[in-house]
Structures are given as C-alpha cells and as structure tokens.
Write a protein that holds these residues in place. Structure first.
Motif, mmCIF file in Angstrom:
data_model
loop_
_atom_site.group_PDB
_atom_site.id
_atom_site.type_symbol
_atom_site.label_atom_id
_atom_site.label_comp_id
_atom_site.label_asym_id
_atom_site.label_seq_id
_atom_site.Cartn_x
_atom_site.Cartn_y
_atom_site.Cartn_z
ATOM 1 N N LEU A 1 -8.378 14.666 -4.690
ATOM 2 C CA LEU A 1 -8.757 15.745 -5.622
ATOM 3 C C LEU A 1 -9.404 15.171 -6.881
ATOM 4 C CD1 LEU A 1 -5.625 18.035 -5.151
ATOM 5 C CD2 LEU A 1 -7.855 18.169 -4.019
ATOM 6 N N SER A 2 -9.619 13.871 -6.892
ATOM 7 C CA SER A 2 -10.272 13.256 -8.050
ATOM 8 C C SER A 2 -10.876 11.925 -7.634
ATOM 9 C CB SER A 2 -9.247 13.017 -9.148
ATOM 10 O OG SER A 2 -9.832 12.388 -10.249
ATOM 11 N N PRO A 3 -12.092 11.611 -8.020
ATOM 12 C CA PRO A 3 -13.086 12.461 -8.678
ATOM 13 C C PRO A 3 -13.785 13.349 -7.639
ATOM 14 C CG PRO A 3 -13.969 10.277 -8.289
ATOM 15 C CD PRO A 3 -12.558 10.247 -7.774
ATOM 16 N N ALA A 4 -14.581 14.329 -8.137
ATOM 17 C CA ALA A 4 -15.282 15.234 -7.219
ATOM 18 C C ALA A 4 -16.392 14.491 -6.500
ATOM 19 C CB ALA A 4 -15.862 16.397 -8.007
ATOM 20 N N PRO A 5 -16.442 14.562 -5.165
ATOM 21 C CA PRO A 5 -17.492 13.834 -4.434
ATOM 22 C C PRO A 5 -18.832 14.560 -4.460
ATOM 23 C CG PRO A 5 -16.063 14.965 -2.885
ATOM 24 C CD PRO A 5 -15.510 15.254 -4.262
ATOM 25 N N ASP A 6 -19.903 13.826 -4.184
ATOM 26 C CA ASP A 6 -21.243 14.427 -4.148
ATOM 27 C C ASP A 6 -21.305 15.568 -3.136
ATOM 28 O OD1 ASP A 6 -21.935 12.536 -5.949
ATOM 29 O OD2 ASP A 6 -23.031 11.249 -4.547
ATOM 30 N N SER A 7 -20.573 15.404 -2.011
ATOM 31 C CA SER A 7 -20.621 16.438 -0.965
ATOM 32 C C SER A 7 -20.092 17.784 -1.473
ATOM 33 C CB SER A 7 -19.837 15.983 0.263
ATOM 34 O OG SER A 7 -18.633 15.371 -0.137
ATOM 35 N N LEU A 8 -19.183 17.757 -2.442
ATOM 36 C CA LEU A 8 -18.683 19.027 -2.994
ATOM 37 C C LEU A 8 -19.790 19.710 -3.810
ATOM 38 C CD1 LEU A 8 -16.133 20.843 -3.236
ATOM 39 C CD2 LEU A 8 -15.655 19.699 -5.400
ATOM 40 N N PHE A 9 -20.525 18.904 -4.584
ATOM 41 C CA PHE A 9 -21.639 19.481 -5.354
ATOM 42 C C PHE A 9 -22.708 20.017 -4.412
ATOM 43 C CE2 PHE A 9 -20.094 16.136 -8.413
ATOM 44 C CZ PHE A 9 -19.475 17.031 -9.255
ATOM 45 N N GLU A 10 -22.921 19.290 -3.314
ATOM 46 C CA GLU A 10 -23.899 19.763 -2.327
ATOM 47 C C GLU A 10 -23.485 21.123 -1.795
ATOM 48 O OE1 GLU A 10 -24.733 16.959 1.010
ATOM 49 O OE2 GLU A 10 -25.360 15.703 -0.679
ATOM 50 N N LEU A 11 -22.207 21.234 -1.417
ATOM 51 C CA LEU A 11 -21.704 22.514 -0.898
ATOM 52 C C LEU A 11 -21.925 23.613 -1.939
ATOM 53 C CD1 LEU A 11 -19.987 24.200 1.146
ATOM 54 C CD2 LEU A 11 -17.966 23.478 -0.139
ATOM 55 N N GLY B 1 0.832 -1.197 0.000
ATOM 56 C CA GLY B 1 0.000 0.000 0.000
ATOM 57 C C GLY B 1 0.866 1.246 0.000
ATOM 58 N N ILE B 2 0.556 2.156 -0.891
ATOM 59 C CA ILE B 2 1.321 3.403 -1.021
ATOM 60 C C ILE B 2 0.400 4.560 -0.663
ATOM 61 C CG2 ILE B 2 2.377 4.975 -2.731
ATOM 62 C CD1 ILE B 2 4.029 2.525 -2.518
ATOM 63 N N VAL B 3 0.845 5.397 0.257
ATOM 64 C CA VAL B 3 0.090 6.610 0.573
ATOM 65 C C VAL B 3 0.766 7.756 -0.197
ATOM 66 C CG1 VAL B 3 -0.754 8.111 2.411
ATOM 67 C CG2 VAL B 3 -0.409 5.667 2.863
ATOM 68 N N ALA B 4 0.196 8.065 -1.346
ATOM 69 C CA ALA B 4 0.820 9.085 -2.209
ATOM 70 C C ALA B 4 0.364 10.481 -1.789
ATOM 71 C CB ALA B 4 0.431 8.815 -3.653
ATOM 72 N N LYS B 5 1.017 11.479 -2.349
ATOM 73 C CA LYS B 5 0.627 12.865 -2.064
ATOM 74 C C LYS B 5 0.169 13.519 -3.360
ATOM 75 C CE LYS B 5 3.860 13.395 1.715
ATOM 76 N NZ LYS B 5 5.088 13.964 2.197
ATOM 77 N N ASN B 6 -0.735 14.464 -3.223
ATOM 78 C CA ASN B 6 -1.193 15.187 -4.408
ATOM 79 C C ASN B 6 -0.097 16.099 -4.947
ATOM 80 O OD1 ASN B 6 -3.916 14.337 -4.885
ATOM 81 N ND2 ASN B 6 -4.470 15.305 -2.943
ATOM 82 N N ASP B 7 -0.195 16.378 -6.230
ATOM 83 C CA ASP B 7 0.785 17.193 -6.937
ATOM 84 C C ASP B 7 0.687 18.657 -6.479
ATOM 85 O OD1 ASP B 7 2.555 18.028 -8.928
ATOM 86 O OD2 ASP B 7 0.889 18.494 -10.278
ATOM 87 N N LEU B 8 1.825 19.237 -6.105
ATOM 88 C CA LEU B 8 1.861 20.620 -5.615
ATOM 89 C C LEU B 8 1.294 21.598 -6.651
ATOM 90 C CD1 LEU B 8 2.793 22.822 -3.602
ATOM 91 C CD2 LEU B 8 5.049 22.727 -4.683
ATOM 92 N N GLY B 9 1.624 21.366 -7.931
ATOM 93 C CA GLY B 9 1.138 22.273 -8.979
ATOM 94 C C GLY B 9 -0.381 22.287 -9.037
ATOM 95 N N LEU B 10 -0.986 21.097 -8.964
ATOM 96 C CA LEU B 10 -2.446 20.987 -9.011
ATOM 97 C C LEU B 10 -3.047 21.658 -7.772
ATOM 98 C CD1 LEU B 10 -5.066 19.727 -10.237
ATOM 99 C CD2 LEU B 10 -4.569 17.676 -8.874
ATOM 100 N N VAL B 11 -2.431 21.406 -6.629
ATOM 101 C CA VAL B 11 -2.931 21.981 -5.370
ATOM 102 C C VAL B 11 -2.902 23.508 -5.445
ATOM 103 C CG1 VAL B 11 -2.296 22.298 -2.928
ATOM 104 C CG2 VAL B 11 -2.442 19.994 -3.904
ATOM 105 N N ASP B 12 -1.820 24.060 -5.950
ATOM 106 C CA ASP B 12 -1.729 25.530 -5.996
ATOM 107 C C ASP B 12 -2.730 26.121 -6.992
ATOM 108 O OD1 ASP B 12 -0.025 25.723 -3.910
ATOM 109 O OD2 ASP B 12 1.785 26.084 -5.099
ATOM 110 N N GLN B 13 -3.015 25.401 -8.053
ATOM 111 C CA GLN B 13 -4.041 25.890 -8.996
ATOM 112 C C GLN B 13 -5.410 25.905 -8.319
ATOM 113 O OE1 GLN B 13 -2.698 23.116 -12.246
ATOM 114 N NE2 GLN B 13 -3.595 24.705 -13.529
#
Ligand SMILES: Cc1cc2nc3c(=O)[nH]c(=O)nc-3n(C[C@H](O)[C@H](O)[C@H](O)COP(=O)(O)OP(=O)(O)OC[C@H]3O[C@@H](n4cnc5c(N)ncnc54)[C@H](O)[C@@H]3O)c2cc1C
Ligand SMILES: NC(=O)c1ccc[n+]([C@@H]2O[C@H](COP(=O)([O-])OP(=O)(O)OC[C@H]3O[C@@H](n4cnc5c(N)ncnc54)[C@H](OP(=O)(O)O)[C@@H]3O)[C@@H](O)[C@H]2O)c1
Length: 534
Positions: free
Chosen positions: A253-263, A213-225
C-alpha cells in the motif's frame, strides 16, 4: 531414468569449443545444473545464446563501479554506459547487495537479462525509479530479441533463489513471535525494539551474519479506510479471498505504483487524466509524487472508484523486509532476535507508518505466528580462522550482527580479539544492551569497547570520530590482520566510516591517500572489510 551422481563431472561443452579451460568448466557446471532428471537441458534458445555470449565475453570487464549505494541512479547509469544490458540493469539497482530481492545485484540483473526472472520490482532500496529503469531496459531486451530470430522460445526459471523452505522470500515458513521490549529509555528521540522469535516449530537454523526476512501484514485500519475510499464491501471476493484479506496480506500500500496511476488515467478524464498519466510516466505535476502512497492517491483522485479487482491488479505485491540477526544459533538454538528501529513520519496531516517495523512493534502479539525466512549472507561473516582479530563498527541498530558475532565467538571458544565501536544519539537513553556489553568487556570477550554519543555534547560526535582518536591502535589491529565490519545506515554512516578508515590507513600506515584508498579496496577484495548496510 538418467540420474546424475552428485560428484559426476559433466562434459557438455567439447574441448574444441572456443572457450578457455575456466570458461568451459564454468559452462559445463552451469549446463549440468540445468539438466533435468531425464538428461534434457531445460534452457531456451535465448538463454543459451545469452550464456554462451557471456562466457565468450560480452564486452564486460567484470568491474562494477556503479555498485555504490551512495550514488544517485543517473550517475550509476552513466557509469554503466556502453556496457552490456545485464550490467546496465545492475547499475539501475540501488546497489548494496542487500539481499531483499533474494539475489545479489549481479545475479538479479543476470536473471532478468536471461529472462529467468520476470519481476522487475524486487529492488526495495531502488523503489520505483529502479523498477522504471528496469522496465525500459527490459524493453530494449525485447527489441533486441525481435531483431535476433534465435532469441525466442519459452523462458524457464534460472532463479538463483533456493526453493528450500524458509531459505528464501519465495518460500517462507511459520515462526512464533515471542516478545518485544523497548530499548530506548525515556527522553530518547528514537523508538527501537528488541524482538524475540521462536524458530523451533519452523526447524530453521542460521549462521551469524545472516538476515531474517519478515513477511509483515498491512494495518487493518489503513486497509478499511482504503476499502471505504473505493466504496466497496470488504467481503467482496478477489483472487479467491475477501478484498480485505488481499489488501492485508498480498499487496503493497506504499508507495503507489505507476500501474495504479495508469489505471486512474483510464477511469477519469480531462485534467485529472493528464495528471494521472504524468504520474504514471514518472512525472510530478503537483509536486507531491514522492509522498503518494495508495491511500493518498485515492484521496487525490477522490472521484475515482476503481473496481476492486482492477484496483488490486494495479497494486504491487507486498515485499518482505530483512533484519540483521542479533542472536547466535550456536549459542541459543531455536531462538532468534532482532533490533528494529521504527519508521514513523508525518505527511500533511496523516501519520505514515513503516510496514514491517510497526508490525513488529505493535501489531503482532506474543504467541502469534508469522511468515519468515533466513536470507543467507555470503559476504558478511566471521573470519574462518577463529584467531583472527575483528573490528566491528555498528552504531544504532548496526549493533545487531555484532552481538551475534560475539556470542558465536564465545560459544565456539574463538580466541581472536574483538573490538566494537558502538554509538547512538544519547548515552543515558540510547545505550542499548549496556549491561550486556559492559559484562562482555569485563569478561574479556570484548577486548575493546569504543563508544560515541552524537547528541551528548554541543557538537556531533560519531563512531568515525572515535575511530580517528584511536587511529594508531586501529591501524595496529589492521596490520595484524584484523577483519573490519560495518553495519547500519548505508547512505551516510557507512560512507563516512569508510572515509575515516582511509584516513587512518594513510596517517598511521604511512601511505598517500591514493595508496590508502587502494589498500582499503584491497581489504574489501580479500573479504577483510565487509558491510551489512541498509
Ligand atoms: C540486509 C538488511 C538488514 C537490515 N537490518 C535492519 C536491522 O537490523 N534493524 C532495522 O531496524 N532495520 C534493518 N533493515 C531495514 C529494514 O529492512 C526495513 O527497511 C526497515 O525496518 C523499514 O521497513 P518498514 O517496512 O518498517 O518501513 P517501510 O514501510 O518500508 O517504509 C520505509 C520507507 O518510508 C519512507 N520514509 C521513511 N522515513 C521517512 C521520512 N521521514 N520522510 C519521508 N519518507 C520516509 C522511505 O521511503 C523508506 O524507504 C535492514 C535492511 C537490510 C536490507
Ligand atoms: N531503508 C529503510 O527503509 C530504512 C529504515 C530504517 C532505517 N534505515 C536507515 O538505517 C538507519 C538505522 O537507524 P538506526 O536506528 O540504526 O540509527 P541511526 O539513525 O543511523 O543513528 C545511529 C547513530 O548514527 C549517527 N549518525 C548519523 N549520521 C552519521 C554519519 N554520517 N556517520 C556516523 N554516524 C552517524 C546518529 O547520530 P545523529 O542522529 O545524532 O546524527 C546516531 O548517533 C537509519 O538512519 C536509516 O538511514 C533505513
């Protein structure tokens, strides 16, 4: 203190209780496992009722025809109609016992139904559609609980997930990334990497067949955008960290969850609100729902500026990814390697990158630490008897656990015969580990090596085509007790290879198709046909 000796037999269910001996013994074991050190049973009334009902028989025959990753969710739910809720929950999962949630499918659904597991979004292959279905089944559970007064009480963790460090997604440990090299040669359409780790500081070991199991991190460039799109400062504090740290380390950050659309439906009005609401309910008002990751949502609703805290709360936790282990701890203690295929694709004008595969391929550097764990595989292992012949079918990255099997058999001097079916797109640029496999063939470790290159000729040629060509010999191996293994793509390859196996059993084992199907099903039941597919 009321300590229990490990071998003590606990009798909690009296012999007069209305259970068979096997049920009584199982229940005694179950309750013994829940005894706290002072002897109290840590079980809510609801869980107790559920366990008792299950042991007494809840109308379920134990068969799980929906446990098939090639069936769409609607078909799986249909097959589970009329079954107990926990079994319908199991049918909602994308059904491969892939282990990414930390359980197998039936344990995960049991844990949810028993309220020992509150996370309904752990099924990676099932994604949003599984999470939605589990949510709606969970509401049924709530409704049933309200109608049954006994069904209350506080839930405690009944988790089947171990808490030992480095042995589960909930308790990863740090390992060191050592190196990577590209396996494909120029001209390939694939991007596959051989990756090495050092486990010595983590103190982790593993057995061949396990996954990493690998716990990866999100890409800094994507996060800053994303931070720029919500118009916040990256240093703002959220959950006692900076917003940037939370977005890199903690949320998907992928895919967008239903809770984000709710917000978003609360933060906007008119047509925008309607569209956000529809998306939150699984609708697809603009025909793009399947492609919406978090950044695409922010671009789609570009006038919405959620508060950083509510934005983060609306996102799902970052999930680890599993990879089949390519090495043998017996052969190379403290070292672990993987074969990783990169996920890159384009939606509109934007390149989308797989989280963990690209993290391993380009965002982590030799010497860096990363969080990892070993996911033990209970259903994918070498035969206990080292003399048993094995047939391994693993095109593409499916080679990984089989190289591990071969190293393990060499290191332990296992005399059983080994036959590998490997293949990929092109022999000149996608023949991974060619020298090593040929050397294994020369040394006799590999009794047979059968290859299939899908794009060398005008017509596709797959591993199952090669299997059919040598069907008579393959049948002889099976008749001699060989164990058969498949690893790699779940959706197409594994299904087609199994169909070829059925044909071979029918043709060379002199059986009707129905008899061959039941022969192969029996091999599965006996643990002689195992799969590690994704
Ligand atoms: C038990 C097990 C063993 C595994 N072993 C291996 C292994 O040995 N090697 C290996 O490479 N992988 C293996 N996998 C798969 C691995 O866990 C990851 O799923 C894979 O690396 C992708 O993860 P990612 O984070 O890079 O991509 P993610 O960020 O998870 O993105 C993948 C998702 O992107 C989407 N996607 C991908 N391609 C497209 C496209 N063309 N168009 C639209 N959408 C697309 C799909 O929704 C897909 O689910 C294994 C999985 C399991 C469960
Ligand atoms: N869940 C995820 O997020 C995820 C991520 C990464 C990979 N995967 C899956 O895992 C697979 C692993 O990729 P990989 O790099 O190991 O190799 P792969 O893409 O599966 O390809 C390996 C070989 O299998 C062939 N193949 C294609 N369809 C087949 C079929 N029906 N029967 C037998 N062989 C078939 C391919 O041929 P052709 O390509 O020429 O047809 C190729 O020669 C991917 O295909 C994907 O489905 C899943």
């Amino acid at each position: 203190m009321n300590q229990i000796a490990p071998t003590a037999k606990i009798e909690i269910i009296p012999p007069s209780a209305p259970f068979s001996e096997a049920q009584r013994s199982w229940l005694n074991g179950f309750f013994a496992g829940l005894l706290t050190t002072d002897g109290a049973v840590a079980l809510s009334a609801e869980q107790g009722a559920a366990m008792l009902q299950r042991a007494a028989g809840d109308g379920d025959d134990g068969a799980a025809p929906w446990h098939d990753q090639t069936l769409p969710i609607a078909e799986r739910m249909k097959l589970a109609e009329g079954r107990p809720l926990r079994r319908r929950m199991m049918a909602a999962m994308a059904q491969q016992d892939c282990g990414q949630c930390g359980y197998n499918c039936s344990d995960y659904s049991d844990a949810i139904a028993d309220r020992g597991e509150a996370r309904l979004n752990l099924c990676v292959p099932g994604g949003k559609e599984t999470a939605r279905m589990l949510k709606s089944l969970y509401e049924e559970l709530d409704k049933a609980a309200k109608e049954t007064p006994a069904a209350g009480g506080s839930a405690v963790a009944l988790s089947a997930i171990t808490t030992e460090p480095g042995r589960s997604r909930d308790n990863p440990v740090e390992a060191t990334f050592v190196s990577r090299h590209r396996l494909n040669k120029p001209g390939s359409e694939k991007e596959t990497w051989h990756i090495e780790f050092d486990l010595s500081t983590a103190g982790l070991d593993y057995v061949v067949g396990d996954s990493f199991g690998i716990v990866a991190k999100n890409d800094l460039g994507l996060v800053d955008q994303i931070i720029a799109l919500i118009g916040a400062s990256h240093t703002i504090q959220v959950r006692n960290k900076t917003l940037r740290e939370v977005l890199i380390e903690d949320v998907s950050l992928s895919p967008a969850p239903d809770s984000l659309f709710e917000l978003f439906s609360y933060l906007t009005g008119g047509k925008q609100r309607e569209r956000a609401r529809a998306l939150a309910q699984g609708g697809d008002p603009d025909g793009d729902a399947a492609t919406l990751d978090v950044m695409a949502v922010l671009q789609k609703f570009s006038n919405v500026r959620p508060h950083p805290e509510s934005f983060v709360e609306a996102l799902e936790p970052l999930q680890p990814r599993l990879y089949s282990i390519f090495s043998s701890h017996t052969a190379t203690p403290g070292k672990l390697s993987l074969t990783v295929d990169c996920v890159r694709y384009v939606v509109g004008k934007r390149k989308r990158l797989g989280l963990a595969s690209i993290f391993l391929a380009e965002r982590i550097n030799p010497g860096d630490g990363l969080k990892v764990y070993v996911q033990h595989s209970s259903g994918f292992a070498l035969p206990q008897d080292p003399r048993t012949p094995i047939v391994m079918i693993g095109p593409g990255t499916g080679i990984a656990p089989f190289r591990a099997f071969l190293l393990e058999r060499r290191a332990t001097g296992a005399p059983g015969k080994n036959w590998l079916f490997f293949g990929h797109q092109r022999s000149d640029c996608d023949f991974f580990y060619k020298d090593e496999l040929n050397a294994m063939k020369t040394s006799g470790l590999l009794t047979r090596l059968s290859l299939a290159w899908s794009r060398d000729g005008v017509k596709k040629f797959y591993v199952q085509d090669r299997m059919r060509e040598v069907g008579r010999e393959l049948w002889t191996w099976i008749a001699d007790g060989a164990h058969i293994y498949i690893c790699g793509d779940a959706k197409r390859m594994a299904k087609d290879v199994e169909a070829a196996l059925v044909d071979i059993v029918a043709q060379h084992g002199a059986r009707s198709t129905a008899e061959a199907i039941s022969f192969v099903a029996d091999l599965k039941k006996k643990g002689r046909f195992q799969q590690d597919v994704y």
